[in-house]
Design an enzyme around this catalytic site. Sequence first.
Site, mmCIF file in Angstrom:
data_model
loop_
_atom_site.group_PDB
_atom_site.id
_atom_site.type_symbol
_atom_site.label_atom_id
_atom_site.label_comp_id
_atom_site.label_asym_id
_atom_site.label_seq_id
_atom_site.Cartn_x
_atom_site.Cartn_y
_atom_site.Cartn_z
ATOM 1 N N ARG A 521 7.663 -6.368 1.661
ATOM 2 C CA ARG A 521 6.988 -7.458 2.375
ATOM 3 C C ARG A 521 5.808 -7.995 1.584
ATOM 4 O O ARG A 521 5.098 -7.232 0.923
ATOM 5 C CB ARG A 521 6.439 -6.949 3.712
ATOM 6 C CG ARG A 521 7.473 -6.831 4.801
ATOM 7 C CD ARG A 521 6.844 -6.567 6.146
ATOM 8 N NE ARG A 521 5.851 -5.506 6.075
ATOM 9 C CZ ARG A 521 4.846 -5.377 6.956
ATOM 10 N NH1 ARG A 521 4.687 -6.229 7.931
ATOM 11 N NH2 ARG A 521 3.994 -4.376 6.841
ATOM 12 N N SER A 585 4.106 3.241 -0.902
ATOM 13 C CA SER A 585 4.280 4.430 -0.047
ATOM 14 C C SER A 585 5.018 5.566 -0.744
ATOM 15 O O SER A 585 6.003 6.108 -0.235
ATOM 16 C CB SER A 585 5.008 4.039 1.236
ATOM 17 O OG SER A 585 4.337 2.980 1.841
ATOM 18 N N ASP A 639 0.860 3.958 2.771
ATOM 19 C CA ASP A 639 1.083 3.429 4.124
ATOM 20 C C ASP A 639 0.405 4.285 5.201
ATOM 21 O O ASP A 639 -0.025 3.783 6.238
ATOM 22 C CB ASP A 639 2.585 3.292 4.422
ATOM 23 C CG ASP A 639 3.350 4.602 4.248
ATOM 24 O OD1 ASP A 639 2.813 5.548 3.650
ATOM 25 O OD2 ASP A 639 4.514 4.673 4.688
#
Length: 899
Positions: A521, A585, A639
């Site tokens: 994203r 992450s 994350d």
Amino acid sequence: VDRYLYHMRLSDDVLLDVMARFQAEMVKGLGRDTNPTATVKMLPTFVRSLPDGSEKGDFLAVDVGGSQFCAHQVKVFDDGKQSSQLESKFYPTPKEVIQGNGAELFDYIVDCLVDFMETKNLKHKKLPLGFTFSFPCKQTKLEEGFLLGWTKHFKVRGVQDTDVVSSLRRALEKHKASFDIDLDVLALVNDTVGTMMTCGYDDPHCEVGLIIGTGTNACYMEDMRHIDLVEGDEGRMCINTEWGAFGDDGALDDLRTEFDREIDLGSLNPGKQLFEKMISSLYLGELVRLVLLKMTKEGLLFNGKVSTALLTKGKIEMKHVCAMEKYKEGLSNTKEILTELNLFPSEEDCIAVQHVCTIISFRSANLCAAALAAILTRLRENKKLLRMRTTVGIDGGLYKFHPQYAKRLHKVVRRLVPNCDVRFVLSLRGSGTGAAMVTAVGYRLAAQRKQIDASLAPFLLSLDTLREVKDKMRTELEYGLKRETQASASVKMLPTYVCGTPDGTEKGKFLALDLGGTNFRVLLVKIRSGRRRSVQMYNKIFAIPLEIMQGTGEELFDHIVQCIADFLEYMGLKGARLPLGFTFSFPCRQASIDKGTLVGWTKGFKATDCEGEDVVDMLREAIRRRNEFDLDIVAVVNDTVGTMMTCGYEDPNCEIGLIAGTGSNVCYMEDMKNIEIVEGNEGKMCINTEWGGFGDNGCIDNIRTKYDREVDEGSLNPGKQRYEKMTSGMYLGEIVRQILIDLTKQGLLFRGQISESLRKRGIFETKFLSQIESDRLALLQVRRILQQLGLDSTCEDSIIVKEVCGAVSRRAAQLCGAGLAAIVEKKRENRGVEHLQITVGVDGTLYKLHPHFSRVLQETVKELAPQCDVTFMLSEDGSGKGAALITAVAKRLHNVGQK
């Protein structure tokens, strides 16, 4: 005759009305509050499974309730042909026994059994015994039943409201020594249930049993969720309707004739079993006699001459009615029977009598069809089908021997339920075989239960085991923080250089990148401070193809930059140099907030030339290669840290972040003085524990199962991230798949057939666990999910699959809770308080979407860290919003530092 018996001729509208009345009574009988006043008692039988063909062994059965007692030996062969062998012996039912006292009845039953065992040379064998007892009993388990009341001319004293199995066991015990017999009563079965089970052995679609003979009754397989009288919602159970009492509350009074009332008044149990008295063979002959008597008295038959036979109760029997309705033989049978009764009929008399018999037996078939149609409709609605295929197993003299009855019943049932394709199967081997089948199924289920329990036992973690896991996690946390042990620690405790949480003064436009799964994203985040404090986000999702996930590092980062370029153009920001937070992450060793060296890939990524490299440098290089825009990369973010920061923006007490999704990880604010691998002792810094590697040194091998080892060995990174492989969404479905394969190999699932789809790694996604374990989901829907996966399951298979999913996800939540308890306890000790209040920010699909994971995790933390009051706060987009907030906090702290 037509005018005379007008009320016995029932139209389809009347039958549909009877069907609706019976359906309402069934619902009443199933409800806990309404059952006491229901006439149709809907008795649970604790028969939970139909035969599946794998039953085998020698069984005895004794059958009490018909016109004769019967003992059976049933051999069930596991030869792939579903064959069985039945040997029986019948015994008379003396009046002094069936209307005497309880002790005499059960002694007589044992005498018959002993005689049978001597005949068959079975006296020295210990055999399981099924007890067919064809009277209404309230059961609380398969081998227990309290008699509610006698029917069918039985009136034995001292038995009502007592457990008939205990009575039989006492009688067996009394004779054990003298007769050298050793029998184990395993199941109490109603003859109707026995009929269904006998037919179910030959036809797996059989889920309804019907008796229409001396007595009448029906049973069927009901969904457990509708049976209020029994605990539990899983699976199905056979319900013995005891429909003979339908109408005892007056519900059928408009259909009962003067003849029905007369029969009832003259019976052993006036006011009871009224439906049975309208349709069973025990009363049909008597109904014919009463009609003929009245017609004769009125001069309509036999020249008005009433013979002694017409005045004698029971003189016209069911066998006479059956013989008189053999139309192919014309009137000869009728004339012969009436002459034997000294009635000397004319031809017109014979035609009229034959017509009376037809109308009375036709009414019986019609009423039986209406009640059966109600059961079939309920079955179809339970299954949520527009059209249903099913089989009804039938037994009883009226159905077997009456020349027209079966044809009439079939025709009316099909007319009343046109959306049910019904096959009627006659039980040829009697209810004794059924009792043996119930016993055999019970035997099979007990053995299966033992094997399933053994397979799932390693997933049941005691409180002591969980405390041990918590203590080991605490030890590993300490190793990871210390300079001399950090290199060899399985929990890496990576410093993030995030040294503060939001204070509300952050503002501006920030870009955020989020890479951590199969999607990538790019976000634009606008943060406002002051009274109109808010966070606005705009984002676009891009897929990462497998060939890029597992290609070269350069290809991966070029793809990322391509996605950023598309987003900037989409948002009209091509020329702006915005501060950027990069949520990455994967385990990174950071030297500062904007430097992150990849320790190792997880979650299916395997891009080459990345491990040991600074991911920020790789991103900058890719931006330079593209040469279209420039960005200010302020922070590389995990994350989990982003999750903590997002919740910290709402709740300043949030100092722990937890991810329970595709991966599993925790971060928390640690005192600088405890972080030996970073200079300085003032303030706090967020530590990314990377706890997924907990156990890579073998410290939790004692709780790893053979299934965990198979999943680990088949993964992209064998021997690594062992704790994550026991707790994260990416692996739980695969653990379930391995268990299902093992249970199928043991013959406990899917008929022992491992389908092609079950062999495929990764087919059982974790989302299916969440769906299957949903409390709102009926087993039918569970079966549909399994069918989507190419797994053709029975109802019993679905229960086992649901149980397996529950064991795996519960263990995952408990292990996660044990790890988190170690963190909150550490925080409490850091603060030096007796009681700690703290908030944990949580994200991840497993925590958010699984129906039980969050509850079990929270309960475990509460149990293992009783001095910590932990609030769990769901994070709204930790990896996007969180990255922007970290970037904003870093900018704020940087500006403060410069000033």
